[in-house]
Design a protein around this motif. Structure first.
Motif, PDB file in Angstrom:
ATOM      1  N   SER A 156       0.576  -1.259   0.021  1.00 19.61           N
ATOM      2  CA  SER A 156       0.105   0.115   0.007  1.00 19.61           C
ATOM      3  C   SER A 156       1.000   1.384  -0.144  1.00 19.61           C
ATOM      4  O   SER A 156       0.285   2.301  -0.215  1.00 19.61           O
ATOM      5  CB  SER A 156      -0.971   0.040   1.289  1.00 19.61           C
ATOM      6  OG  SER A 156      -0.031   0.003   2.525  1.00 19.61           O
ATOM      7  N   SER A 206      -1.405  -4.720 -13.867  1.00 20.42           N
ATOM      8  CA  SER A 206      -2.837  -4.963 -13.196  1.00 20.42           C
ATOM      9  C   SER A 206      -2.612  -6.277 -12.604  1.00 20.42           C
ATOM     10  O   SER A 206      -3.250  -6.195 -11.224  1.00 20.42           O
ATOM     11  CB  SER A 206      -3.965  -4.977 -14.216  1.00 20.42           C
ATOM     12  OG  SER A 206      -4.073  -3.832 -14.785  1.00 20.42           O
ATOM     13  N   ILE A 260      -0.858  -5.585  -8.866  1.00 18.10           N
ATOM     14  CA  ILE A 260      -1.901  -4.717  -8.232  1.00 18.10           C
ATOM     15  C   ILE A 260      -3.036  -5.565  -7.549  1.00 18.10           C
ATOM     16  O   ILE A 260      -3.264  -5.548  -6.367  1.00 18.10           O
ATOM     17  CB  ILE A 260      -2.328  -3.848  -9.048  1.00 18.10           C
ATOM     18  CG1 ILE A 260      -1.422  -2.598  -9.440  1.00 18.10           C
ATOM     19  CG2 ILE A 260      -3.591  -2.930  -8.144  1.00 18.10           C
ATOM     20  CD1 ILE A 260      -1.603  -1.505 -10.444  1.00 18.10           C
ATOM     21  N   ASN A 261      -3.530  -6.420  -8.365  1.00 16.57           N
ATOM     22  CA  ASN A 261      -4.562  -7.288  -7.641  1.00 16.57           C
ATOM     23  C   ASN A 261      -3.949  -8.561  -6.770  1.00 16.57           C
ATOM     24  O   ASN A 261      -4.675  -8.467  -5.625  1.00 16.57           O
ATOM     25  CB  ASN A 261      -5.205  -8.214  -8.949  1.00 16.57           C
ATOM     26  CG  ASN A 261      -6.217  -9.042  -8.397  1.00 16.57           C
ATOM     27  OD1 ASN A 261      -5.984 -10.285  -8.130  1.00 16.57           O
ATOM     28  ND2 ASN A 261      -7.579  -8.641  -8.230  1.00 16.57           N
ATOM     29  N   TYR A 288      -1.319  -7.995  -4.731  1.00 16.63           N
ATOM     30  CA  TYR A 288      -0.730  -7.286  -3.616  1.00 16.63           C
ATOM     31  C   TYR A 288      -1.765  -6.297  -3.045  1.00 16.63           C
ATOM     32  O   TYR A 288      -1.443  -5.590  -1.983  1.00 16.63           O
ATOM     33  CB  TYR A 288       0.680  -7.026  -3.767  1.00 16.63           C
ATOM     34  CG  TYR A 288       1.722  -8.017  -4.031  1.00 16.63           C
ATOM     35  CD1 TYR A 288       2.165  -8.742  -2.829  1.00 16.63           C
ATOM     36  CD2 TYR A 288       1.902  -8.505  -5.115  1.00 16.63           C
ATOM     37  CE1 TYR A 288       2.894  -9.860  -2.766  1.00 16.63           C
ATOM     38  CE2 TYR A 288       2.730  -9.516  -5.262  1.00 16.63           C
ATOM     39  CZ  TYR A 288       3.443 -10.220  -4.241  1.00 16.63           C
ATOM     40  OH  TYR A 288       4.279 -11.009  -4.361  1.00 16.63           O
ATOM     41  N   LYS A 289      -2.933  -6.244  -3.838  1.00 19.44           N
ATOM     42  CA  LYS A 289      -3.924  -5.212  -3.437  1.00 19.44           C
ATOM     43  C   LYS A 289      -3.361  -3.647  -2.966  1.00 19.44           C
ATOM     44  O   LYS A 289      -3.486  -3.335  -1.997  1.00 19.44           O
ATOM     45  CB  LYS A 289      -4.588  -5.684  -1.997  1.00 19.44           C
ATOM     46  CG  LYS A 289      -5.062  -7.373  -1.978  1.00 19.44           C
ATOM     47  CD  LYS A 289      -6.052  -7.259  -3.249  1.00 19.44           C
ATOM     48  CE  LYS A 289      -6.717  -8.928  -3.374  1.00 19.44           C
ATOM     49  NZ  LYS A 289      -7.246  -9.102  -4.577  1.00 19.44           N
ATOM     50  N   MET A 290      -2.868  -3.294  -4.082  1.00 19.77           N
ATOM     51  CA  MET A 290      -2.140  -1.911  -4.150  1.00 19.77           C
ATOM     52  C   MET A 290      -3.506  -0.820  -4.058  1.00 19.77           C
ATOM     53  O   MET A 290      -4.386  -1.020  -4.357  1.00 19.77           O
ATOM     54  CB  MET A 290      -1.295  -1.647  -4.963  1.00 19.77           C
ATOM     55  CG  MET A 290      -0.020  -2.638  -4.902  1.00 19.77           C
ATOM     56  SD  MET A 290       1.286  -2.413  -6.346  1.00 19.77           S
ATOM     57  CE  MET A 290       2.557  -3.380  -5.833  1.00 19.77           C
ATOM     58  N   ARG A 291      -2.732   0.412  -3.832  1.00 23.52           N
ATOM     59  CA  ARG A 291      -3.597   1.548  -3.712  1.00 23.52           C
ATOM     60  C   ARG A 291      -4.399   1.631  -4.999  1.00 23.52           C
ATOM     61  O   ARG A 291      -3.968   1.561  -6.053  1.00 23.52           O
ATOM     62  CB  ARG A 291      -2.870   2.856  -3.302  1.00 23.52           C
ATOM     63  CG  ARG A 291      -2.407   2.673  -1.695  1.00 23.52           C
ATOM     64  CD  ARG A 291      -2.188   3.941  -1.380  1.00 23.52           C
ATOM     65  NE  ARG A 291      -1.485   5.169  -2.260  1.00 23.52           N
ATOM     66  CZ  ARG A 291      -0.094   5.284  -2.504  1.00 23.52           C
ATOM     67  NH1 ARG A 291       0.592   4.859  -1.918  1.00 23.52           N
ATOM     68  NH2 ARG A 291       0.385   6.118  -3.500  1.00 23.52           N
ATOM     69  N   ASP A 292      -5.687   2.383  -5.009  1.00 22.75           N
ATOM     70  CA  ASP A 292      -6.222   2.821  -6.228  1.00 22.75           C
ATOM     71  C   ASP A 292      -5.586   3.957  -7.126  1.00 22.75           C
ATOM     72  O   ASP A 292      -5.615   4.151  -8.301  1.00 22.75           O
ATOM     73  CB  ASP A 292      -7.661   3.340  -5.882  1.00 22.75           C
ATOM     74  CG  ASP A 292      -8.444   2.427  -5.384  1.00 22.75           C
ATOM     75  OD1 ASP A 292      -8.030   1.225  -5.213  1.00 22.75           O
ATOM     76  OD2 ASP A 292      -9.518   2.792  -4.574  1.00 22.75           O
TER      77      ASP A 292
END
Length: 474
Positions: free
Chosen positions: A127, A147, A150-151, A153-157
């Motif tokens: 994050s 992408s 990002i998916n 490791y659930k990174m920030r928007d």
């Protein structure tokens, strides 16, 4: 009244001082630091030893004796050893019929392993990542690999994601350049750079000699690194980027066509390496050196080179009328400006050519040779295995400078200089468990392929055939 006057005159001064401090601070922080990096090492069951390599070659029914003999010569002279890693499909015997999921799974193995270890070791949370740059040249999925990360490791928007494809073996320095440009305009940036290559969909199963060569050179690998320009993390950083130069000869048709992903005349996909590749690489290399040399070398070396070049030209003019051959070519001594050379492991011939061009010693090219032997050409990530070798050998001292050189399709030559910012002990290093075995001597570097498959050289193409029950010897 005096207090009011003091405030009236002091406020503009304080504002001006603050703006000047911000300006100087911005300039000081504009170059990124590498906080840490993690090179990928697949599991041992993915090693392409000589026996398995022979089985892969011999089960390709499109190859005849001429192609077998060509591959034998290429593999023996490649500089690659028996512990390099290949994609899972070749171990399953499916290299002739890959599917998209093979490439995705190949990438997932790397992404989960290396990025996960990097986050755990640095203590930086996904994050906290502001910029994500991913370069994998020969795989463009939808959604992108950026992408995908990002998916996972659930990174920030609001993470700024860049997905770089088609840039070849020089792509990791292009990714660094993207981070460098972001850091020039923003402070307190955390950037994650992910560099790898996908072999699953590009393992060539045809018989075009210009394309089967790639199977002998490219191997599975990858590297993830975290860069930052956050002032509070400078003391923890490993390297600081000093300068980066990119050279692109894509406007020249011969350079553009010498190295590309394509289908052969039977529609089989692979990677083409043309005969004019060495010439294109040399031209890009020389131009890149001409640009970076004045920016990294001391004035005394530049003056020496200018004076020596002038007198050698004068000698050549005078010798034209006589029998003498004239003076040789003047060369710049890059060792006056840098301490270590981190070379792309494009192949034994590439390393030899750079060694000769820069007048390097065998010890100075040793990291590249040993990396080629142990890990092969891992495309854009190969530079970081070379860097890791130097670190594991504890050759990198605080304040020393490292010259990185890479080549890639297009045709491109990219280079940069890093400064070592703290003492490095080689901890958490991909080489750590076996670096004590290196460097290898010439006998140990010799590829055993010749002793097992040398009999192919003696065969007559007109009568050559393999029995259906042929078994590769141990």
């Amino acid at each position: 009244m005096e207090l009011v006057e003091i405030l009236v005159f002091s406020v503009p001064f304080l504002l001006l001082s603050y703006k000047l401090w911000r300006f100087l601070d911005c300039r000081r922080n504009r170059q990124p630091y590498i906080l840490d990096y993690e090179c990928y090492m697949p599991k041992d069951d993915r090693k392409l030893n000589t026996k398995l390599s022979g089985e892969i070659v011999l089960r390709n029914k499109n190859l005849g004796l001429h192609e077998h003999q060509f591959l034998l010569k290429a593999i023996v002279n490649s500089g690659i050893g028996e512990e390099t890693y290949g994609p899972k499909i070749v171990f399953d015997g499916r290299e002739a019929s890959p599917v998209l999921d093979d490439a995705r799974l190949e990438m997932d193995d790397f992404l989960h392993d290396s990025i996960g270890k990097l986050f755990a070791r640095t203590g930086i949370s996904p994050s906290e990542i502001d910029v994500l740059v991913v370069n994998v040249s020969m795989l463009a999925t939808v959604p992108s690999l950026a992408s995908r990360i990002i998916n996972i490791y659930k990174m920030r928007d609001d993470v700024k994601a860049y997905n770089v494809t088609g840039m070849g073996c020089s792509a990791s320095l292009i990714s660094i350049n993207i981070v460098q440009n972001v850091c020039a305009s923003r402070g307190n940036v955390h950037a994650l750079v992910v560099t790898s290559e996908s072999l699953s969909l590009n393992w060539y199963s045809g018989n075009d000699k210009s394309m089967i060569l790639a199977n002998s050179l490219f191997r599975t690998g990858g590297c993830a690194m975290i860069l930052t320009n956050k002032p509070s993390l400078r003391r923890n950083a490993m390297f600081k980027l000093k300068i980066l130069v990119r050279t692109h000869h894509g406007a020249r048709d011969d350079a553009y066509n010498c190295c590309q992903q394509k289908e052969d005349d039977k529609g089989l996909l692979g990677f083409f390496l043309g005969k004019n590749l060495p010439k294109a690489a040399t031209q890009a290399f020389i131009e890149n050196l001409n640009e970076i040399a004045p920016r990294i070398l001391p004035i005394r070396e530049l003056l020496r080179f200018t004076i020596v070049s002038y007198f050698r030209k004068l000698c050549r003019r005078q010798s034209k009328a006589g029998a003498g051959a004239g003076a040789g070519r003047a060369g710049i001594n890059f060792k006056t400006g840098v301490d270590h050379f981190c070379l792309h492991t494009g192949g034994k011939a590439v390393i030899d050519a750079i060694k000769q061009s820069l007048s390097l010693t065998e010890q100075e090219v040793e990291p590249a040779r040993m990396t080629l032997h142990r890990f092969g050409n891992t495309s854009a990530s190969s530079l970081w295995y070379v860097l890791a070798y130097m670190e594991a050998k504890r050759r990198l001292k605080k304040g020393e400078r490292i010259f990185m050189i890479s080549f890639g399709a297009g045709f491109k030559c990219n280079s940069c200089v890093w400064e070592v910012t703290r003492e490095l002990e080689g901890e958490n290093n991909v080489w750590k468990e076996f670096v004590h075995r290196y460097p290898l001597n010439l006998k140990e570097l010799a590829n055993p392929f010749l002793s097992r498959y040398g009999w192919l050289r003696e065969k007559d193409p007109a009568t050559f055939s393999l029995p259906h029950d042929y078994v590769v010897p141990d």
